[in-house]
Design an enzyme around this catalytic site. Structure first.
Site, short mmCIF file in Angstrom:
data_model
loop_
_atom_site.label_atom_id
_atom_site.label_comp_id
_atom_site.label_asym_id
_atom_site.label_seq_id
_atom_site.Cartn_x
_atom_site.Cartn_y
_atom_site.Cartn_z
N ASP A 1 17.01 10.87 -7.52
CA ASP A 1 18.59 11.05 -7.49
C ASP A 1 18.83 10.88 -5.91
O ASP A 1 19.92 11.33 -5.61
CB ASP A 1 18.88 12.30 -8.11
CG ASP A 1 19.11 12.45 -9.49
OD1 ASP A 1 19.09 11.35 -10.27
OD2 ASP A 1 18.87 13.63 -9.97
N HIS B 1 -8.97 11.29 1.58
CA HIS B 1 -7.96 9.96 1.45
C HIS B 1 -6.73 10.34 2.08
O HIS B 1 -5.86 9.24 2.42
CB HIS B 1 -7.79 9.82 -0.24
CG HIS B 1 -7.17 8.72 -0.41
ND1 HIS B 1 -5.76 8.57 -0.90
CD2 HIS B 1 -7.66 7.23 -0.61
CE1 HIS B 1 -5.41 7.34 -0.98
NE2 HIS B 1 -6.51 6.54 -0.93
N LYS C 1 -3.93 10.64 5.18
CA LYS C 1 -3.67 10.04 6.43
C LYS C 1 -2.66 10.88 7.25
O LYS C 1 -1.54 10.78 6.86
CB LYS C 1 -3.11 8.39 6.11
CG LYS C 1 -3.84 7.52 5.27
CD LYS C 1 -3.43 7.81 3.64
CE LYS C 1 -4.00 6.41 2.82
NZ LYS C 1 -5.47 6.54 2.55
N HIS D 1 0.75 -1.38 -0.09
CA HIS D 1 -0.11 0.07 0.07
C HIS D 1 0.72 1.42 -0.04
O HIS D 1 0.25 2.35 -0.08
CB HIS D 1 -1.04 0.11 1.10
CG HIS D 1 -2.10 0.97 1.13
ND1 HIS D 1 -2.40 1.78 2.26
CD2 HIS D 1 -3.04 1.17 0.13
CE1 HIS D 1 -3.45 2.64 1.86
NE2 HIS D 1 -3.96 2.01 0.63
N LYS E 1 3.24 4.50 -1.01
CA LYS E 1 3.27 5.38 -2.02
C LYS E 1 4.60 6.16 -1.81
O LYS E 1 4.97 7.06 -0.92
CB LYS E 1 2.24 6.30 -1.91
CG LYS E 1 0.67 5.69 -2.15
CD LYS E 1 0.15 5.49 -0.90
CE LYS E 1 -1.25 5.18 -0.76
NZ LYS E 1 -1.73 3.80 -1.50
N ASP F 1 0.13 16.79 19.97
CA ASP F 1 0.54 17.81 20.68
C ASP F 1 1.01 18.96 19.89
O ASP F 1 1.71 19.88 20.39
CB ASP F 1 1.63 17.36 21.80
CG ASP F 1 1.05 16.72 22.87
OD1 ASP F 1 -0.41 16.73 23.02
OD2 ASP F 1 1.78 15.94 23.41
#
Length: 516
Positions: free
Chosen positions: A179, A412, A414, A172, A174, A419
């Site tokens: 470089d 979508h 996450k 999952h 991404k 704090d």
């Protein structure tokens, strides 16, 4: 014929047919990221800046779809030595093909390109084939591929029935690294819906553009996945594209780019301002200590500790590392009992715990929403604040709305903000699938400045003009939101039909929660 016998017969047929599809053993040559340093423009520019911020990495929060797309295009255009792409899904659409064209141009300049894709979606395998056909210098591997199912959904389902333990484990992550000097990590996949240009529905996401030592950590993570047993060369699964197919594909990519008709993504590439900013090192960055965290691709995955989900890895079940406030953004929010107890304990100690997730009207997964819905009353009783994103097809925002265009959309992103001094951004959902099955990757950043920016984003998105706030009225939930006409309250899921609510209930009864 019984259903079980039919499945067995289909399975045998697929296995026999698949023998003609599965290629002979293909050499799995290991490779690794280039050493960081002054051998590329990006390495020199951002390496020099990192020296001035010893032990820290530089970050920029990328919230708009335009910036997210333009950044990836610019990172392809500025690549001199290597490009590493790791994605759960990729589309066969305008933005995917425009980015692929930039990657092909990089390969033509002599850049080594490695593309690692999960194989759960047939469209992603099609992207993998296009990438491999476009240039012989583009190496492509598939994570836990379907060996016999091909791209036909029915045959994939049958293969899953026979090899479910392996195929249920998906990559999952991404990640985009140029470089070994600049990276983008977050929640966006490749496709029109992730860059705000899909005709009917789009995802609202958040990325981090990163430079400095954290990029080397991310490159090591990519190498771990690339060289893992689960990463199978594309040519071991399908017949390798021939020269004619490659010529046709490159011509098609070029024609599509030339016939863009002023579409926004083409305008974003034409603007090209970020290329100069990257090469000159003039990108605005926040420098801070950070850590890259990822699941090992070849090891069995144990449940993610609740501290990782809701704070940091050093957060004990009592939540002792969180002192004042915990903000969670997750499109699919299904905390297990330990997680719910963890959050309740934090609230009891005086910590504000607030969660932004999808409403039933905005989610792209009614099944996942069913898992979340069954725990809402318990969470609200414990003092957790729940906000649900609402579709906003025509709202006039009080200021520039960073969560995307005012169109039907699904949350979508996450994000965890602890704090207002520590932030986590990556691919990890707060659900059983991320805890138990999928491999994930994320970055934890110790930065009051970056955390404050993401906290402001949370407050904006959870404002009653943009979200529903859930409240308990006895044993029932009420949804509160606001418009120009004033406050509105609902006693059933807002903006949904009885059929959608019934479908969610059906899925919730049929699908085990640990699979959501």
């Amino acid at each position: 014929m019984s259903r079980r016998s039919l499945a067995a017969t289909l399975g045998v047929a697929l296995l026999l047919a698949g023998c003609a599809v599965l290629r002979p053993a293909v050499p799995r040559v290991p490779s690794s990221a280039i050493a960081p340093g002054d051998h590329t423009t990006l390495g020199r520019v951002f390496g020099a800046q990192a020296v001035e911020h010893t032990g820290h990495s530089g970050f920029q929060v990328v919230t708009s779809a335009q910036a997210a797309f333009a950044s990836r295009a610019a990172l392809a255009d500025t690549a001199e030595r290597t490009l590493d792409l790791q994605y759960y899904s990729a589309g066969d659409d305008l933005t995917s093909n425009l980015l692929l064209q930039r990657v092909v141009l990089a390969a033509e300049r002599g850049v080594r390109v490695r593309v690692l894709l999960d194989d759960v979606h047939a469209t992603t395998r099609a992207f993998a084939r296009r990438a491999a056909a476009a240039h012989p210098g583009i190496q492509v591997r598939l994570f836990n591929p379907f060996f016999f199912g091909g791209t036909w959904s029915v045959s994939r389902l049958v293969e899953f029935m026979f090899d479910g333990d392996r195929l249920n484990r998906r990559m999952h992550n991404k990640l985009w690294v140029t470089d070994n000097a600049v990276a983008m990590v977050g929640s966006r996949n490749l496709g029109d819906e992730y860059f705000g240009v899909h005709e009917s529905a789009n995802f609202n996401d958040v990325d981090l553009l990163a430079v400095g030592p954290i990029v080397q950590e991310l490159s090591r993570a990519f190498d771990t996945y690339w060289n893992s047993a689960a990463a199978v060369p594309l040519e071991a699964v399908v017949v390798a594209p021939d020269v004619d197919e490659g010529d046709r594909l490159r011509q098609g990519l070029q024609a599509r780019a030339q016939a863009c008709d002023g579409a926004p993504p083409c305008q974003w590439i034409a603007a090209g301002g970020l290329v100069g900013a990257l090469r000159s090192g003039s990108v605005a960055l926040t420098w801070a200590h950070a850590q890259a965290i990822y699941d090992h691709p070849d090891l069995d995955k144990a449940a993610v500790a609740s501290g990782i989900e809701h704070g940091m890895r050093d957060d004990q079940p009592s939540g002792s590392s969180t002192q004042r406030e915990l903000l969670i953004v997750s499109p699919y929010f299904i905390p297990e009992q330990d997680g719910r107890d963890h959050l309740a304990d934090m609230v009891e100690r005086g910590v504000r715990v607030a969660v932004l997730t999808n409403s039933l009207a905005s989610t792209d997964s009614a099944a996942a929403h069913a898992g979340y819905a069954r725990h809402r009353v318990e969470l609200l009783r414990s003092g957790v604040e729940l906000f649900e994103a609402r579709p906003e097809p025509s709202i006039s925002h009080r200021r520039l709305h960073r969560w995307g265009r005012a169109s039907p959309s699904s949350l979508h992103a996450k994000i965890v903000v602890q704090d207002r001094t520590r932030a986590i951004v990556g691919s990890l959902n707060q659900d059983p699938r991320s805890r138990l099955h999928n491999t994930e990757g994320w970055i934890a950043v110790e930065s009051p400045e970056l955390a404050a920016d993401l906290a402001e984003l949370f407050e904006e998105a959870s404002d009653l003009h943009h979200a529903f706030k859930l409240e308990l009225e006895g044993d029932r939930i009420a949804w509160k939101t606001e418009s120009d006409e004033g406050i509105s309250r609902y006693d059933v899921e807002p903006s949904t039909s009885v059929w959608l609510r019934a479908w969610r209930k059906t899925l919730g009864a049929l699908i085990p929660e640990h699979q959501l």
